[in-house]
Design a protein around this motif. Structure first.
Motif, PDB file in Angstrom:
ATOM      1  N   GLY A  33       0.826  -1.197   0.000  1.00  0.00           N
ATOM      2  CA  GLY A  33       0.000   0.000   0.000  1.00  0.00           C
ATOM      3  C   GLY A  33       0.862   1.248   0.000  1.00  0.00           C
ATOM      4  N   GLU A 243      -4.307   0.866   4.289  1.00  0.00           N
ATOM      5  CA  GLU A 243      -5.445   1.497   3.618  1.00  0.00           C
ATOM      6  C   GLU A 243      -6.606   0.527   3.414  1.00  0.00           C
ATOM      7  OE1 GLU A 243      -1.681   3.419   3.032  1.00  0.00           O
ATOM      8  OE2 GLU A 243      -2.292   1.447   2.293  1.00  0.00           O
ATOM      9  N   ASP A 244      -6.300  -0.775   3.281  1.00  0.00           N
ATOM     10  CA  ASP A 244      -7.364  -1.766   3.100  1.00  0.00           C
ATOM     11  C   ASP A 244      -8.023  -2.135   4.421  1.00  0.00           C
ATOM     12  OD1 ASP A 244      -6.914  -1.910   0.365  1.00  0.00           O
ATOM     13  OD2 ASP A 244      -5.353  -3.428   0.587  1.00  0.00           O
TER      14      ASP A 244
END
Length: 548
Positions: A33, A243-244
């Motif tokens: 990410g 971010e996920d």
């Protein structure tokens, strides 16, 4: 300096059961990410941001037997795949974690052995070598463990006085304990400080358990079989990117609103104070560290509580008052300090329990801005100190609990990732000798047929956003380390930090073993002579004056 010892015979690979799993030879991959990439790309050359955690402890010799240490290290590398992964970079925007499925528990023991080292040096030598010597980690070694039993000469001045024995031998005589130093090394892009400390607690819990070494190796075999004998094709082996773990349902409107909010927040980050620097060809990081006795720590924490703040908020005020007393910088411009937020409580993505590793990045960022002046009347300094500590607490709380925290974290990640990729390409081009400074583009845009729109954001004079210092405030680490779970081991010293870039500085504050610890990691060659030493002296003086 004592020579590094070779791996003792008792730590040589055992003839463990060698049953191949159905996934033998299979590799699992995941793209990094933005936040992970922003830490990886600057680390490639000299290991900037490579983390370390040092723990000094006393234990009986059999507790730290090399074969036992290796078994514990192998168990934890199995539970946390990123510790045993590698990195493959295809493009600046395509960097991947690669994890090869372990073929057997014997395979895990051999890999643990290859990433484990035994030494006979003391704490200061271990940390200095890690910070200033050749890089320990690499793209194929994301974690490493060093266990040292320092000689009496190296350990004598660094360890606390001998304590009463932890237990007695079978014949009733006092059991002899020895001094050990543990250095846990890990890349910053696979985790953060909280991952390091939780890992250390798990390490000592296993090492100090009543299980024999053979039982620990059997536990390794059992855990390997549970995870890999019947692996699901859709199993999420590698933990998700930051971010996920904090997903947002984006739309064009929401994306535009998030960007406007982020830009407005960035415009408010004003800082006009910075340490005078100097150019030097070599970076040399030093880490002066101070600890306060248990009784004094209790009194300091009590005084913070009486004034409505934590020790973390007080440390922002300590830095601010210390800098103001030095009289450097303009009194009209404020002082900006930055710190990190633990985002684990904000995670909303589901993770599979069997592969529920805590080794991943989970940090956001925030700034604290305080005035840079003090009245001439010293009698007013103490009430001003506590007022600024409460200001720091308010700003920290507002950042952590803001309703737009998640969108701001996403926008910050995009910005950090974009900047890191641009700087990485520039560095690579310079190394290849093909870099040329950008030239201003020619204005070939035709005149607009309609008048330009008014800008969305109000016009403001661009202000400086210089940061004086960063603070890593870890809180009460005795809440993380369950000392009662490993009574055969006595932890007494903790120091943490990372390899730094030229001219970097970071202050650490935490309580551990019922003591308050403050340390300052900085590049002593990157600042004007004597200025940081004076700041450290002033900071210690402020701590003693207002909290002591």
């Amino acid at each position: 300096m004592a020579a590094v010892t070779s791996t003792p015979p008792s730590a040589q690979p055992l003839l463990a059961q060698d049953v191949l799993s159905p996934s033998s030879g299979v590799c699992f991959e995941r793209k990094m990410g933005d936040t992970e990439a922003s830490y990886f790309l600057p680390s490639r050359q000299t290991g900037v941001n490579d983390m370390y955690l040092h723990l000094g402890f006393r234990a009986e010799e059999h507790v730290v037997d090399p074969a036992r240490v290796r078994a514990v290290w192998a168990i934890l590398r199995l539970r946390h795949p990123l510790l045993a992964a590698s990195v493959k970079m295809h493009e600046y925007d395509d960097i991947r974690f690669v994890y090869k499925a372990p073929a057997s528990s014997r395979d895990l023991l051999q890999e643990a052995d290859a990433n484990l080292e035994y030494q006979t040096r003391g704490k200061d030598a271990l940390i200095d070598t890690y910070l200033n010597g050749p890089r320990t980690l690499s793209n194929t070694r994301l974690s490493y463990l060093i266990v040292s039993q320092p000689t009496e000469d190296e350990a004598g001045s660094l360890t606390p006085p001998l304590t009463p024995p932890l237990e007695t031998a079978s014949n009733g005589a006092p059991a002899e304990t020895r001094q050990y130093d543990l250095l846990i090394c890990a890349m910053h892009f696979i985790g953060d400080g909280m991952a390091l400390h939780q890992f250390a607690n798990d390490f000592f819990t296993l090492l100090g358990s009543e299980k024999t070494t053979s039982e620990l190796e059997s536990q390794l075999e059992s855990e390997w079989s549970e995870r890999w004998a019947n692996i699901d094709d859709d199993a999420q082996i590698i933990p998700s990117a930051l971010e996920d773990n904090i997903p947002i349902k984006w739309s064009k409107l929401r994306g535009a609103a998030a960007r406007i909010d982020f830009d407005m927040v960035q415009q408010k980050q004003i800082g006009g104070q910075s340490f005078p620097r100097r150019k030097h060809s070599e970076r040399r990081t030093v880490v002066p560290t101070l600890s306060f006795p248990e009784d004094k720590t209790k009194a300091m924490l009590k005084k913070c509580k009486a004034n409505g703040v934590s020790i973390s908020a007080a440390l922002f005020a300590v830095c601010g008052v210390a800098w103001a007393r030095m009289g450097l910088g303009s009194k009209e411009l404020p002082l900006l300090m930055y710190s990190a937020l633990n985002l684990r409580s904000s995670f909303s993505a589901n993770r599979q329990s069997l592969w529920d590793s805590y080794w991943f990045l989970a940090i956001g960022y925030f700034n604290v801005i305080l005035p840079n002046f003090l009245p001439a009347d010293k009698a007013q300094h103490e009430p001003i100190f506590w007022h600024r500590a409460r200001q720091a607490k308010e700003q920290s709380t507002r950042a952590a609990k803001h309703p737009l925290l998640i969108s701001r974290t996403h926008e910050m990640a995009k910005d950090r990732g974009s900047r890191a990729r641009a700087w990485a390409k520039e560095d690579d081009d310079k190394e290849k000798g093909v870099w040329t400074p950008p030239t201003p583009p020619l204005d070939t845009t035709p005149a607009p047929k309609q008048p330009p729109r008014e800008p969305v954001l109000p016009a403001r004079v661009k202000a400086s956003a210089s940061a004086l210092i960063g603070l890593s405030l870890l809180g009460n680490l005795d809440g993380v380390y369950k000392h009662a779970a490993f009574p055969s081991i006595q932890l007494h010293t903790l120091t943490t930090g990372s390899r730094q870039r030229h001219g970097a500085m970071l202050l650490f504050g935490y309580t551990f073993a019922r003591k308050l610890w403050v340390s300052l990691g900085y590049d002593e060659n990157g600042f004007s002579e004597g200025v940081v030493e004076r700041f450290w002296s002033e900071s210690v003086g402020v701590l003693e004056e207002f909290l002591g």
